[in-house]
Design an enzyme around this catalytic site. Structure first.
Site, PDB file in Angstrom:
ATOM      1  CG  HIS A 211     -31.449  14.275   0.071  1.00 36.72           C
ATOM      2  ND1 HIS A 211     -30.860  15.464   0.395  1.00 36.72           N
ATOM      3  CD2 HIS A 211     -30.845  13.336   0.826  1.00 36.72           C
ATOM      4  CE1 HIS A 211     -29.941  15.250   1.332  1.00 36.72           C
ATOM      5  NE2 HIS A 211     -29.909  13.960   1.608  1.00 36.72           N
ATOM      6  CB  THR A 247     -42.537  -2.212   5.954  1.00 32.29           C
ATOM      7  OG1 THR A 247     -42.940  -3.157   6.943  1.00 32.29           O
ATOM      8  CG2 THR A 247     -43.554  -2.166   4.829  1.00 32.29           C
ATOM      9  CB  CYS A 334     -22.908  17.339   8.366  1.00 31.88           C
ATOM     10  SG  CYS A 334     -23.670  16.587   6.954  1.00 31.88           S
TER      11      CYS A 334
HETATM   12  C1  PLP Z   1     -25.412  14.097   1.661  1.00 28.28           C
HETATM   13  C2  PLP Z   1     -24.265  13.175   1.763  1.00 28.28           C
HETATM   14  C3  PLP Z   1     -24.342  11.999   2.531  1.00 28.28           C
HETATM   15  C4  PLP Z   1     -25.520  11.672   3.402  1.00 28.28           C
HETATM   16  O1  PLP Z   1     -26.651  11.285   2.675  1.00 28.28           O
HETATM   17  P1  PLP Z   1     -28.085  11.355   3.405  1.00 28.28           P
HETATM   18  O2  PLP Z   1     -29.014  10.704   2.455  1.00 28.28           O
HETATM   19  O3  PLP Z   1     -28.390  12.794   3.618  1.00 28.28           O
HETATM   20  O4  PLP Z   1     -27.951  10.586   4.681  1.00 28.28           O
HETATM   21  C5  PLP Z   1     -23.258  11.149   2.521  1.00 28.28           C
HETATM   22  N1  PLP Z   1     -22.163  11.428   1.804  1.00 28.28           N
HETATM   23  C6  PLP Z   1     -22.042  12.530   1.060  1.00 28.28           C
HETATM   24  C7  PLP Z   1     -20.809  12.761   0.254  1.00 28.28           C
HETATM   25  C8  PLP Z   1     -23.097  13.442   1.010  1.00 28.28           C
HETATM   26  O5  PLP Z   1     -22.964  14.558   0.279  1.00 28.28           O
END
Ligand code: PLP
Length: 403
Positions: A211, A247, A334
């Site tokens: 994403h 799965t 976060c």
């Molecule tokens: C977004 C991010 C994650 C976490 O990835 P998710 O797929 O959202 O769990 C981990 N490390 C960094 C550097 C990120 O920017």
């Protein structure tokens, strides 16, 4: 309603319509369980998973049997970047605990790595957190100094999510290889922006998340170099070469494959566009007094800019921007719920007050120069108004009169 402007691509990106199209058939039509290959429904799903794995492998120069039957598969699908990070760290720590219980990481890692390290510390592991310089780049001398005979793992992100600062992963990979220490890198922000090459970088493990490059949320991958043994995080069935149960989420896996393929083939065009947006923001920011750019723009991701606005708090700025339909961030997604200043900015030497006034703008392929202009025009206004109300600024001005 006025068109909204999205400048928070480091938090997440929209799914590219072409990626969404590629995923669609795998919900209602090609819905088979990829593990049940005794019938065609399952084989079609397994085929799609295999092709997506090959696309990921190709994009990062990893091994893949579908690309070359003499190679071993080195790409494992996970539920995202977080799972990939947690798996890499805990898996490597526990698998090597007999050799040593010391881990080296940095003070600027993502929460997925930071909190896993804290967890491991509670379980008897020792973690050294290496600092960064004023540009937000990990100090290699300090990193070398932190390595010990009982160090079993080094984890350093490829690029930081808050400042965009690019880290010297190739050098660190070499250092670790010479000392036979496992090296993991969180390349979640780097994917799509940097030319990821697990062989050139000498990494043993590398985390990805779809994403962040126009793929769907909830899917990622962990590269594990062949021969590297790490403990499982999710046990279960024989999925993912018996290394990760559950799965296979076929539509999301297909989405990751399509997104990483597009990111690789379009990387140069996308990067050029992002650099143009960044240059425009940097030049126009000079119109606002007492602003400072964090990290070295020559050493940051093409689409990420971290800016400090003196004498004001970023939360207020973000609210005003949002009222005008503009989305930016005060750091990482976060951390944005907490009032604590960013651990990344503090590690770079910013004061608490300065760290509180920082906004992160992260651009994407659909953003335009006109959107940057709209944003800066608005910021000039908002910043001036907020400073008028700021006791810090009043104090500063009063002091200045007397110097
Ligand atoms: C977004 C991010 C994650 C976490 O990835 P998710 O797929 O959202 O769990 C981990 N490390 C960094 C550097 C990120 O920017």
């Amino acid at each position: 309603m006025k068109k909204r402007i999205y400048f928070d691509h480091a938090a997440t990106t929209p799914v590219d319509p072409a990626v969404f199209e590629a995923m669609k058939p795998y919900f209602c039509e090609t819905f088979g369980n990829a593990a049940n290959t005794v019938y065609s429904f399952g084989r079609e799903a397994a085929q799609a998973v295999g092709e997506a794995r090959a696309k990921v492998a190709k994009a990062i120069n990893a091994g893949c049997r579908l690309l070359d039957s003499r190679q071993k598969d080195e790409v494992y699908f996970t539920s995202g970047g977080t799972e990939a990070d947690v798996w890499a760290l805990t898996g490597a720590a526990y698998a090597n605990a007999a050799k040593g219980k010391h881990i080296v990481t940095t003070k600027i890692e993502h929460a997925a790595v930071m909190s896993t390290c804290a967890q491991l510390e509670k379980r008897g592991f020792e973690v050294t957190y290496v600092g960064v310089d004023a540009r937000g780049v990990v100090r290699l001398d300090k990193l070398i100094g932190a390595l010990r005979p009982d160090t079993v793992l080094v984890s350093v992100m490829a690029a930081n999510n808050e400042t965009g600062a690019i880290q010297p992963v190739e050098e660190i990979g070499k250092l670790c290889a010479e000392r036979k220490i496992l090296f993991h890198t969180d390349a979640v922000q780097a994917a799509g922006a940097l030319d990821i090459d697990v062989k050139k970088w000498n990494v043993d493990m590398l985390s990805l998340s779809a994403h962040k490059f126009y793929g769907p949320k909830g899917i990622g991958a962990l590269y594990i170099r062949k021969g590297v043994k790490i403990d499982k995080l999710i046990s279960g069935g024989h999925q993912e070469f018996s290394q990760r149960g559950g799965t296979s989420n076929v539509p999301l896996i297909v989405g990751l494959g399509a997104a990483i393929e597009a990111a690789a083939t379009q990387r140069e065009t996308r990067v050029r566009h992002l650099k143009e947006l960044k240059a425009r923001l940097l030049s126009r920011l000079r119109e606002i007094d007492y602003t400072s750019v964090n990290a070295d723009p020559e050493r940051t991701l093409p689409g990420t800019v971290s800016v400090g606005f003196g004498f004001i708090e970023s939360e207020g700025l973000l609210t005003s921007l949002d009222l005008n339909g503009i989305a930016a961030s005060s750091g990482s997604a976060c951390a944005s719920d907490s009032l604590e200043p960013s651990h990344v900015l503090l590690a770079m030497g910013l004061s608490h007050a300065d760290a509180q006034g920082v906004l992160r703008f992260s651009f994407g392929k659909s953003n335009t120069v006109a959107e940057i202009d709209t944003c800066v025009d608005l910021l000039k206004d908002i910043v001036a108004k907020r400073r008028e109300m700021s006791p810090l600024f009043a104090e500063f001005k009063a002091e200045k009169k007397f110097v």
